[in-house]
Design an enzyme around this catalytic site. Structure first.
Site, PDB file in Angstrom:
ATOM      1  N   CYS A 383       0.833  -1.203   0.000  1.00 17.28           N
ATOM      2  CA  CYS A 383       0.000   0.000   0.000  1.00 17.28           C
ATOM      3  C   CYS A 383       0.874   1.262   0.000  1.00 17.28           C
ATOM      4  CB  CYS A 383      -0.970  -0.043   1.167  1.00 17.28           C
ATOM      5  SG  CYS A 383      -2.382   1.066   0.941  1.00 17.28           S
ATOM      6  N   GLN A 387       3.689   2.940  -2.715  1.00 15.34           N
ATOM      7  CA  GLN A 387       3.719   4.332  -3.164  1.00 15.34           C
ATOM      8  C   GLN A 387       5.074   4.969  -2.846  1.00 15.34           C
ATOM      9  OE1 GLN A 387       0.201   6.147  -1.446  1.00 15.34           O
ATOM     10  NE2 GLN A 387      -1.175   4.818  -2.574  1.00 15.34           N
ATOM     11  N   HIS A 509      -3.526  -5.062  -0.049  1.00 18.51           N
ATOM     12  CA  HIS A 509      -3.045  -5.600   1.232  1.00 18.51           C
ATOM     13  C   HIS A 509      -3.061  -7.131   1.202  1.00 18.51           C
ATOM     14  CE1 HIS A 509      -3.056  -1.904   3.753  1.00 18.51           C
ATOM     15  NE2 HIS A 509      -3.885  -1.486   2.817  1.00 18.51           N
ATOM     16  N   GLU A 511      -1.691  -9.189   3.137  1.00 21.38           N
ATOM     17  CA  GLU A 511      -1.715  -9.793   4.482  1.00 21.38           C
ATOM     18  C   GLU A 511      -3.135 -10.121   4.953  1.00 21.38           C
ATOM     19  OE1 GLU A 511      -1.973  -5.304   5.375  1.00 21.38           O
ATOM     20  OE2 GLU A 511      -1.159  -6.630   3.818  1.00 21.38           O
TER      21      GLU A 511
END
Length: 537
Positions: A383, A387, A509, A511
């Protein structure tokens, strides 16, 4: 058969692990062939935890359907391997919001709207919703907070009414409590448990089973005493001793016969003995690693590991899959600078730059990424981590001085990360980001494709800002490739660096989808890359 309902409450202190006990019981019942779901009722007035600082409440877990929920839902998914949804997490705020909206629409026909019956009726309606779908044999409801708190009273009252309405063998109340050990006196004390059960009984709910958290074994005479003073059978006083890993808890609860007590109380058919072979295999690999790696986690909430709960657990799953012990070394991104980055990260076998919001610690993340990019250490960005990788590359490789995300610098000359168009006019913060599962297509021949082993994947998101496609051609010419793209919007989802052993970053994400039975491939391959790097040193 109609669904049966189990309610899990907690007393004495918070953070005793109601979520883990609920997930462990659900796992045991699931292993016996029942279909089980768990829901979490939280007594705070936020409509969802999406706007809470992670220091307040740990990470915010995002479900497939885009609900921002409590981190306990992460435990439910990791244990049960079944996705949850918005219906699995309800807060006081959501209940009141619904009732007040109804009142404004005139639904109560001039009646005085009160906590009892209007709020409690809405709580009961939501407690029964999942059970009425016909998909589940058993619904476990975890009540957040502590018995005796003012805010959890309406939930306890709703449980009291439901037990009365549904009948004696349709519900079971499990109360989780603490049996503290007094070092000076050298003994375990049952008084806090007695008081906690008394509070619950005063509210009209008599627990059927007590699960007693303790650092020491609870001897038989103490169990007898608890049973006598708390009005429960002696075999329903269950010990929950501190475990080496949370994944031990289902087996510990099996040993204590928690599932058998519940089955007896609910008059459920004794199906089979629980099928826990794959779970035991996982534990065997987890506890007997043949290798070890050090992975640096760079983030700004590192003082509270619960802020990165799903990432930590994903490393547990990926470590077990590789028979490798993963040591997470925490780095506060605010403390990383050009001068100290080499000394801090040099010993790492891999570095993960974590998600987050806002400018604090942004520069430290860029420094960490520059260092791993130049020194060939395996890197995974998630995430904001992805960036940051894009910004660092723009500044140090593409020579775009002052390149930034418009989140950190609204006036940057080179907005390589920019707000999504549909986000620009939003004024409300809660529940308005890009949330939930979206499809992503991976380019054949890319590292991402070889990690997943397929071209079409679905992953969960939680962000407002995106990679700015105006700069994509420049990036790819310089060797940073966009290898995962959202097919509907053309937005970049995965970037990876050519001529680097392992440099992958994702806008989503990963995870959030890692479970004991299905460790996430990105984490599994990242740990594997760290193992190779460790051997090559």
């Amino acid at each position: 058969m109609a669904a049966k309902y189990i309610f899990v409450t907690g007393g004495v202190t918070s953070s005793l692990g109601k979520g883990i006990i609920s997930a462990s019981l659900a796992k045991l019942l699931q292993a016996r062939g029942f279909s089980v779901t768990i829901q979490k009722f939280d007594p705070y007035i936020n409509i969802d935890p999406g706007t809470l600082n992670p220091y307040e409440h740990g990470e915010c877990f995002v479900t497939e359907d885009g609900a921002e929920t409590d981190l306990d839902l992460g435990h439910y998914e990791r244990f049960l391997n079944v996705p949850t949804s918005q219906a699995n997490n309800v807060t006081t705020g959501r209940i009141y919001h619904h009732v007040i909206t109804q009142e404004r629409e005139g639904a109560y026909l001039g009646k005085t709207v009160q906590v009892v019956p209007h709020i409690t009726d809405e709580i009961k309606r939501r407690m029964l919703l999942l059970g009425q779908t016909g998909e589940f044999d058993i619904v476990i409801t975890e009540i957040g907070g502590c018995v005796g708190d003012i805010e959890s009273l309406p939930f306890i009252e709703a449980v009291r009414q439901l037990r009365w309405e549904l009948g004696v063998n349709e519900t079971c109340v499990i109360h989780l409590t603490l049996v503290p050990y007094l070092k000076a006196a050298g003994e375990l004390k049952t008084k806090p448990t007695q008081h906690s059960v008394r509070d619950l009984s005063e509210a009209g709910v008599q627990p059927d089973i007590l699960v007693c958290r303790s650092e020491h074994h609870i001897p038989t005479d103490l169990r007898k005493k608890i049973a006598l003073f708390c009005n429960v059978k002696q075999n329903s006083v269950i010990e929950s001793i501190d475990a080496e890993t949370i994944y031990d808890v289902p087996l510990l609860m099996r040993k204590e016969k928690l599932d058998e007590r519940v089955i007896a109380k609910l008059k459920l058919p004794h199906r089979n003995e629980p099928e826990l072979e794959t779970w035991k295999e996982f534990l065997g690999r987890l506890k007997n690693p043949t290798a070890e790696v050090n992975i640096g986690l760079v983030g700004k909430y590192v003082e509270l590991p619960d802020a990165y709960k799903s990432i930590v657990e994903s490393f547990v799953h990926a470590g077990a899959a590789n028979e490798c012990k993963v040591n997470i070394k925490w780095f506060q991104s605010e403390n990383i600078s050009d001068e100290n980055v080499a000394s801090l990260l040099r010993g790492m076998d891999g570095v993960l730059v974590a998600p987050g919001f806002g400018e604090r610690g942004f520069k430290g993340k860029l420094e960490a990424i520059r260092f791993v990019r130049e020194s060939g250490i395996p890197f995974l960005g998630i995430c904001l981590g992805m960036q940051c990788a894009a910004v660092e590359f723009a500044r140090n490789v593409l020579g775009l001085e002052g390149a930034a995300s418009t989140e950190m610098d609204p006036n940057t000359p080179f907005p390589v990360i920019d707000m999504m168009e549909d986000q620009k006019n939003i004024t409300q913060m809660g529940g308005t980001m890009r949330l939930g599962a979206y499809t992503c297509e991976l380019k054949k021949g890319s590292k991402a494709f070889s990690i997943y082993g397929k071209a079409k994947i679905s992953e969960r998101h939680r962000h407002r800002y995106e990679f700015n496609n105006k700069y994509l051609a420049d990036y790819e010419r310089a060797g940073m490739m966009a290898t995962g793209i959202n097919p509907d919007t053309g937005l970049v989802e995965v970037i990876e660096l050519q001529n680097h052993p392992w440099f992958v970053a994702a806008q989503y994400h990963p995870e959030l989808k890692s479970t004991v039975l299905n460790p996430h491939p990105l984490f599994v391959k990242f740990v594997k890359a760290a193992m190779s790097f460790s051997k090559s040193k």
